[in-house]
Design a protein around this motif. Sequence first.
Motif, PDB file in Angstrom:
ATOM      1  N   ARG A  98       0.793  -1.233   0.036  1.00 51.82           N
ATOM      2  CA  ARG A  98      -0.228   0.172  -0.524  1.00 51.82           C
ATOM      3  C   ARG A  98       0.579   1.288   0.072  1.00 51.82           C
ATOM      4  N   ILE A  99       0.129   2.296  -0.557  1.00 57.33           N
ATOM      5  CA  ILE A  99       1.029   3.547  -0.791  1.00 57.33           C
ATOM      6  C   ILE A  99       0.182   4.783  -0.016  1.00 57.33           C
ATOM      7  N   GLN A 100       1.025   5.437   1.367  1.00 53.05           N
ATOM      8  CA  GLN A 100       0.548   6.138   1.514  1.00 53.05           C
ATOM      9  C   GLN A 100       1.780   7.676   1.731  1.00 53.05           C
ATOM     10  N   TYR A 101       0.969   8.736   2.433  1.00 55.55           N
ATOM     11  CA  TYR A 101       2.268   9.697   2.218  1.00 55.55           C
ATOM     12  C   TYR A 101       1.598  10.795   3.496  1.00 55.55           C
ATOM     13  N   HIS A 133       6.908  -0.474   6.448  1.00 55.73           N
ATOM     14  CA  HIS A 133       6.761  -0.654   7.290  1.00 55.73           C
ATOM     15  C   HIS A 133       5.700  -1.370   7.118  1.00 55.73           C
ATOM     16  N   PRO A 134       6.045  -2.189   7.720  1.00 53.74           N
ATOM     17  CA  PRO A 134       4.991  -3.296   8.118  1.00 53.74           C
ATOM     18  C   PRO A 134       3.255  -2.303   8.263  1.00 53.74           C
ATOM     19  N   LYS A 135       2.205  -2.903   8.249  1.00 55.79           N
ATOM     20  CA  LYS A 135       0.724  -2.626   8.941  1.00 55.79           C
ATOM     21  C   LYS A 135      -0.123  -3.199   9.045  1.00 55.79           C
ATOM     22  N   ARG A 136      -1.056  -3.699  10.366  1.00 55.19           N
ATOM     23  CA  ARG A 136      -1.862  -4.559  10.635  1.00 55.19           C
ATOM     24  C   ARG A 136      -3.151  -4.292  10.035  1.00 55.19           C
ATOM     25  N   LYS A 137      -3.741  -5.459   9.300  1.00 55.77           N
ATOM     26  CA  LYS A 137      -4.958  -5.015   9.516  1.00 55.77           C
ATOM     27  C   LYS A 137      -6.650  -5.477  10.655  1.00 55.77           C
ATOM     28  N   ALA A 138      -6.856  -5.014  10.616  1.00 54.97           N
ATOM     29  CA  ALA A 138      -8.102  -5.534  11.518  1.00 54.97           C
ATOM     30  C   ALA A 138      -8.243  -6.102  11.561  1.00 54.97           C
ATOM     31  N   ASP A 139      -7.695  -7.644  10.810  1.00 55.57           N
ATOM     32  CA  ASP A 139      -8.286  -8.454  10.302  1.00 55.57           C
ATOM     33  C   ASP A 139      -7.340  -9.250  11.418  1.00 55.57           C
ATOM     34  N   GLY A 140      -6.484  -8.938  11.509  1.00 62.37           N
ATOM     35  CA  GLY A 140      -4.921  -9.149  11.661  1.00 62.37           C
ATOM     36  C   GLY A 140      -3.609  -9.493  11.248  1.00 62.37           C
ATOM     37  N   THR A 141      -3.402  -9.599   9.384  1.00 66.19           N
ATOM     38  CA  THR A 141      -3.202  -9.640   8.264  1.00 66.19           C
ATOM     39  C   THR A 141      -1.985  -8.594   8.757  1.00 66.19           C
ATOM     40  N   THR A 142      -0.850  -8.548   8.016  1.00 65.39           N
ATOM     41  CA  THR A 142      -0.318  -7.550   7.306  1.00 65.39           C
ATOM     42  C   THR A 142      -0.039  -7.231   6.076  1.00 65.39           C
ATOM     43  N   VAL A 143       0.499  -6.104   5.399  1.00 62.02           N
ATOM     44  CA  VAL A 143       0.321  -5.426   4.567  1.00 62.02           C
ATOM     45  C   VAL A 143       1.708  -5.102   4.584  1.00 62.02           C
ATOM     46  N   ARG A 144       2.613  -4.061   3.602  1.00 64.54           N
ATOM     47  CA  ARG A 144       3.597  -3.355   3.098  1.00 64.54           C
ATOM     48  C   ARG A 144       2.758  -2.106   3.024  1.00 64.54           C
ATOM     49  N   CYS A 145       2.903  -0.758   3.740  1.00 66.48           N
ATOM     50  CA  CYS A 145       3.119   0.077   3.520  1.00 66.48           C
ATOM     51  C   CYS A 145       4.312   0.808   2.973  1.00 66.48           C
ATOM     52  N   GLU A 146       4.421   1.591   2.212  1.00 64.56           N
ATOM     53  CA  GLU A 146       5.107   3.209   1.991  1.00 64.56           C
ATOM     54  C   GLU A 146       5.087   4.002   2.004  1.00 64.56           C
ATOM     55  N   ILE A 147       5.618   4.763   2.743  1.00 61.96           N
ATOM     56  CA  ILE A 147       5.418   6.080   2.784  1.00 61.96           C
ATOM     57  C   ILE A 147       6.563   7.076   2.544  1.00 61.96           C
ATOM     58  N   GLU A 148       5.875   7.876   1.371  1.00 65.06           N
ATOM     59  CA  GLU A 148       6.279   9.063   0.165  1.00 65.06           C
ATOM     60  C   GLU A 148       5.991  10.080   1.055  1.00 65.06           C
ATOM     61  N   VAL A 149       7.227  10.581   1.880  1.00 66.21           N
ATOM     62  CA  VAL A 149       7.354  12.380   3.032  1.00 66.21           C
ATOM     63  C   VAL A 149       7.320  13.379   2.103  1.00 66.21           C
ATOM     64  N   PHE A 150       7.443  14.321   3.013  1.00 65.17           N
ATOM     65  CA  PHE A 150       7.141  15.713   2.424  1.00 65.17           C
ATOM     66  C   PHE A 150       7.629  16.499   3.067  1.00 65.17           C
TER      67      PHE A 150
END
Length: 138
Positions: free
Chosen positions: A5-8, A74-91
Amino acid sequence: MKELRIQYGALPVTEHLGEPMVMLVTSRGTGRWIIPKGRPEKGVAPHKLAQREAWEEAGLIGRIGRNPIGRFVHPKRKADGTTVRCEIEVFRLDVDEELTDWPEKGQRERCWCTVSEAIEKVGKHSLAKLLLRFENCT
């Protein structure tokens, strides 16, 4: 953990007695120290989304850079307990005003810190590497 997942995010910056200071906020779920960030939204430029997240999560108004200063994963834990990788682009957000009331007040803590203090607060989180690079460039 194949999903990405991408986040900003915004790195809020000010100066105190000639030293750069950054603001961290706590996450709502775990209370870890993080930077304001959010998921992409159709029709909203990444830097503008990061700027809005800084207002919503930390009550900060300022000038946001159009180009990212870095990214981290970084890994992010979802509500269902699974984990997804998040890439955060920072400004970088140069803070002009710190509000006393904002949308997520009461849901998060916020803290101005030196970059070294921020690195300690985030611990082994990959955000620490981005902060270290930022410290070496200021």
